[in-house]
Design a protein around this motif. Structure first.
Motif, PDB file in Angstrom:
ATOM      1  N   UNK A 112     -25.221  -0.777 -40.172  1.00 51.43           N
ATOM      2  CA  UNK A 112     -26.251  -1.036 -39.159  1.00 51.43           C
ATOM      3  C   UNK A 112     -26.963  -2.346 -39.458  1.00 51.43           C
ATOM      4  N   UNK A 113     -26.818  -3.319 -38.567  1.00 42.60           N
ATOM      5  CA  UNK A 113     -27.492  -4.605 -38.687  1.00 42.60           C
ATOM      6  C   UNK A 113     -28.416  -4.798 -37.489  1.00 42.60           C
ATOM      7  N   UNK A 114     -29.543  -5.428 -37.715  1.00 38.23           N
ATOM      8  CA  UNK A 114     -30.477  -5.685 -36.621  1.00 38.23           C
ATOM      9  C   UNK A 114     -29.942  -6.793 -35.719  1.00 38.23           C
ATOM     10  N   UNK A 115     -30.356  -6.759 -34.452  1.00 36.38           N
ATOM     11  CA  UNK A 115     -29.930  -7.786 -33.498  1.00 36.38           C
ATOM     12  C   UNK A 115     -30.425  -9.165 -33.916  1.00 36.38           C
ATOM     13  N   UNK A 116     -31.512  -9.195 -34.696  1.00 33.15           N
ATOM     14  CA  UNK A 116     -32.070 -10.463 -35.160  1.00 33.15           C
ATOM     15  C   UNK A 116     -31.403 -10.979 -36.426  1.00 33.15           C
ATOM     16  N   UNK A 117     -30.435 -10.243 -36.951  1.00 35.26           N
ATOM     17  CA  UNK A 117     -29.747 -10.641 -38.179  1.00 35.26           C
ATOM     18  C   UNK A 117     -29.085 -12.010 -38.005  1.00 35.26           C
ATOM     19  N   UNK A 257     -29.231  12.024 -43.567  1.00 36.37           N
ATOM     20  CA  UNK A 257     -29.981  10.929 -44.183  1.00 36.37           C
ATOM     21  C   UNK A 257     -29.575   9.599 -43.558  1.00 36.37           C
ATOM     22  N   UNK A 258     -28.258   9.406 -43.353  1.00 33.48           N
ATOM     23  CA  UNK A 258     -27.773   8.157 -42.770  1.00 33.48           C
ATOM     24  C   UNK A 258     -28.346   7.937 -41.372  1.00 33.48           C
ATOM     25  N   UNK A 259     -28.360   8.993 -40.558  1.00 29.60           N
ATOM     26  CA  UNK A 259     -28.879   8.869 -39.195  1.00 29.60           C
ATOM     27  C   UNK A 259     -30.379   8.575 -39.192  1.00 29.60           C
ATOM     28  N   UNK A 260     -31.128   9.292 -40.049  1.00 31.88           N
ATOM     29  CA  UNK A 260     -32.577   9.063 -40.109  1.00 31.88           C
ATOM     30  C   UNK A 260     -32.867   7.671 -40.638  1.00 31.88           C
ATOM     31  N   UNK A 261     -32.070   7.251 -41.640  1.00 30.33           N
ATOM     32  CA  UNK A 261     -32.283   5.924 -42.221  1.00 30.33           C
ATOM     33  C   UNK A 261     -32.072   4.825 -41.175  1.00 30.33           C
ATOM     34  N   UNK A 296     -32.285   6.213 -50.385  1.00 29.90           N
ATOM     35  CA  UNK A 296     -30.978   5.694 -50.007  1.00 29.90           C
ATOM     36  C   UNK A 296     -31.091   4.714 -48.846  1.00 29.90           C
ATOM     37  N   UNK A 297     -30.689   3.458 -49.066  1.00 26.41           N
ATOM     38  CA  UNK A 297     -30.603   2.529 -47.932  1.00 26.41           C
ATOM     39  C   UNK A 297     -29.300   2.786 -47.190  1.00 26.41           C
ATOM     40  N   UNK A 298     -29.096   2.122 -46.079  1.00 26.96           N
ATOM     41  CA  UNK A 298     -27.923   2.389 -45.235  1.00 26.96           C
ATOM     42  C   UNK A 298     -26.596   2.129 -45.952  1.00 26.96           C
ATOM     43  N   UNK A 299     -26.425   0.998 -46.661  1.00 27.52           N
ATOM     44  CA  UNK A 299     -25.158   0.800 -47.378  1.00 27.52           C
ATOM     45  C   UNK A 299     -24.944   1.848 -48.470  1.00 27.52           C
ATOM     46  N   UNK A 300     -26.043   2.247 -49.142  1.00 28.08           N
ATOM     47  CA  UNK A 300     -25.918   3.229 -50.212  1.00 28.08           C
ATOM     48  C   UNK A 300     -25.464   4.587 -49.718  1.00 28.08           C
ATOM     49  N   UNK A 301     -26.057   5.071 -48.643  1.00 25.67           N
ATOM     50  CA  UNK A 301     -25.681   6.396 -48.142  1.00 25.67           C
ATOM     51  C   UNK A 301     -24.302   6.350 -47.499  1.00 25.67           C
ATOM     52  N   UNK A 302     -23.895   5.174 -46.992  1.00 29.30           N
ATOM     53  CA  UNK A 302     -22.527   5.034 -46.461  1.00 29.30           C
ATOM     54  C   UNK A 302     -21.513   5.194 -47.586  1.00 29.30           C
ATOM     55  N   UNK A 303     -21.826   4.640 -48.749  1.00 23.82           N
ATOM     56  CA  UNK A 303     -20.918   4.796 -49.904  1.00 23.82           C
ATOM     57  C   UNK A 303     -20.870   6.245 -50.369  1.00 23.82           C
ATOM     58  N   UNK A 332     -21.854  10.808 -60.267  1.00 24.19           N
ATOM     59  CA  UNK A 332     -22.016   9.393 -59.908  1.00 24.19           C
ATOM     60  C   UNK A 332     -23.111   9.221 -58.859  1.00 24.19           C
ATOM     61  N   UNK A 333     -23.093  10.077 -57.841  1.00 24.57           N
ATOM     62  CA  UNK A 333     -24.092  10.003 -56.775  1.00 24.57           C
ATOM     63  C   UNK A 333     -25.487  10.302 -57.318  1.00 24.57           C
ATOM     64  N   UNK A 334     -25.596  11.341 -58.134  1.00 24.89           N
ATOM     65  CA  UNK A 334     -26.900  11.728 -58.691  1.00 24.89           C
ATOM     66  C   UNK A 334     -27.469  10.634 -59.590  1.00 24.89           C
ATOM     67  N   UNK A 335     -26.608   9.995 -60.380  1.00 26.08           N
ATOM     68  CA  UNK A 335     -27.078   8.908 -61.250  1.00 26.08           C
ATOM     69  C   UNK A 335     -27.597   7.738 -60.433  1.00 26.08           C
ATOM     70  N   UNK A 336     -26.903   7.407 -59.342  1.00 34.85           N
ATOM     71  CA  UNK A 336     -27.368   6.329 -58.479  1.00 34.85           C
ATOM     72  C   UNK A 336     -28.709   6.694 -57.839  1.00 34.85           C
ATOM     73  N   UNK A 337     -28.851   7.945 -57.395  1.00 40.53           N
ATOM     74  CA  UNK A 337     -30.118   8.387 -56.805  1.00 40.53           C
ATOM     75  C   UNK A 337     -31.238   8.324 -57.839  1.00 40.53           C
ATOM     76  N   UNK A 338     -30.918   8.679 -59.079  1.00 37.48           N
ATOM     77  CA  UNK A 338     -31.932   8.641 -60.137  1.00 37.48           C
ATOM     78  C   UNK A 338     -32.397   7.212 -60.386  1.00 37.48           C
ATOM     79  N   UNK A 339     -31.453   6.250 -60.324  1.00 38.21           N
ATOM     80  CA  UNK A 339     -31.838   4.840 -60.512  1.00 38.21           C
ATOM     81  C   UNK A 339     -32.719   4.367 -59.371  1.00 38.21           C
ATOM     82  N   UNK A 340     -32.398   4.810 -58.145  1.00 39.45           N
ATOM     83  CA  UNK A 340     -33.203   4.392 -56.990  1.00 39.45           C
ATOM     84  C   UNK A 340     -34.600   5.003 -57.039  1.00 39.45           C
TER      85      UNK A 340
END
Length: 342
Positions: A112-117, A257-261, A296-303, A332-340
């Motif tokens: 998801x990219x903004x139109x102003x990107x 989460x992805x949809x809400x994000x 989780x940002x959009x790229x993160x939750x997509x991964x 792997x997912x939980x460790x990434x969430x813990x870092x965030x």
């Protein structure tokens, strides 16, 4: 330049010589991924694929144009796939478009990219680029997509079953594909031996186990609580629960989460984005879901979605191997969430 679905499909099936770059973006990332597969098929199984990401292009903006102009060491076709592309990649794309030569097609799935990107504006304004935005399909379109996915795999999917699969997957293309792939395997369907999907087969594959409570595990994994995750995994192991059964609830929450994000990124109002999800968010878990959306940002939750889909496929190859891969991916997912979270 801007391309609609039909135009981008035709271009990806037979890449034009005058198009250097394909940008696939929008809230329906699974739809963009399915488009990217068309270029992969068009290039053929022997083609050399070069994988890059936004971080690499930020550090070395000339890398993209260099790879696009290079020849395969094996003499085969060559193409470049970029993941996690954002504003940091504008200099790299500019260099590609200004290069004297670039014979290898480049494709990026940017989410998801903004139109102003600046990235989107550059792509839309340049004649050597085709940019296509993928929106979440409505219910009718989702049913047609499900029928098409099934047809490609040799499965005849009646409209009532397509509707059930859409509901199960909450309209998400990647989740629908997973459900249909299970049906194809279960019924031993293939393009050269088509099978008819049945309600009995779908019931057998989609039946829930009422004795399995995986909600705490879902929140532990996506919330980055490693101790709680290990505790819940131990509990599930003691009850003999197959790890395959935790994938569906995790996928559903990750998709939520992805949809809400996406809504949050567009509006800047998290409370409003959560409220807009309606009954998909249980009232007692609004606080938990809100914290997970912030993590989780959009790229993160997509991964995360991609990892869970790969783990789900692994569960079909054998209980032991599948269980091990699911555990690895959850860690792997939980460790990434813990870092965030820190």
């Amino acid at each position: 330049m801007k391309a609609n679905r039909g135009q981008i499909e035709r271009a990806l099936d037979a890449p034009p010589q005058d198009i250097r770059f394909f940008l696939l973006y929008g809230p329906d990332e699974a739809g963009s991924q399915s488009l990217a597969k068309r270029l992969e098929r068009a290039m053929g199984p022997q083609a050399e694929r070069i994988d890059l990401d936004g971080a690499t292009l930020k550090d070395d903006p000339a890398r993209l144009s260099d790879e696009a102009a290079s020849f395969s060491m094996f003499g085969d076709k060559r193409w470049i796939r970029v993941s996690g592309m954002g504003e940091e990649s504008v200099p790299a794309l500019t260099a590609l478009l200004e290069a004297q030569a670039a014979g290898n097609p480049v494709i990026a799935v940017a989410g998801a990219l903004k139109a102003t990107s600046k990235l989107v504006k550059l792509a839309l304004d340049h004649k050597a680029v085709m940019a296509c935005i993928s929106y979440q399909p409505d219910a009718r379109e989702s049913e047609q997509i499900a029928v098409g996915i099934a047809r490609d795999g040799g499965l005849r999917l009646p409209s009532d079953l397509a509707r059930r699969i859409v509901d199960l997957a909450n309209g998400d293309r990647a989740l629908m594909t997973g459900e249909i792939e299970k049906l194809i395997l279960y019924l031993d369907a293939a393009p050269d031996r088509p099978r008819e999907a049945t309600a009995e087969a779908l019931d057998a594959l989609s039946a829930d186990n009422p004795d399995t409570e995986v909600g705490p595990l879902v929140n532990a994994v996506l919330g980055g609580d490693l101790k709680a995750m290990h505790r819940e995994l131990t509990s599930l192991s003691e009850t003999g629960t197959a790890m395959a059964s935790v994938i569906r609830p995790l996928l559903n929450r990750a998709m939520l989460i992805a949809n809400i994000r996406t809504d949050f990124d567009a509006s800047g109002r998290l409370d409003g984005a959560v409220e807009a999800a309606g009954k998909a968010v249980f009232w007692k878990e609004k606080g938990l879901v809100s914290r997970q959306v912030r993590q989780w940002d959009s790229p993160g939750i997509a991964r995360v979605l991609q990892r869970l889909l790969e783990a789900e496929r692994a569960t079909r190859s054998g209980r032991g191997l599948g269980d091990l891969m699911v555990r690895h991916e959850l860690l792997t997912i939980a460790r990434q969430a813990a870092r965030e979270r820190t």
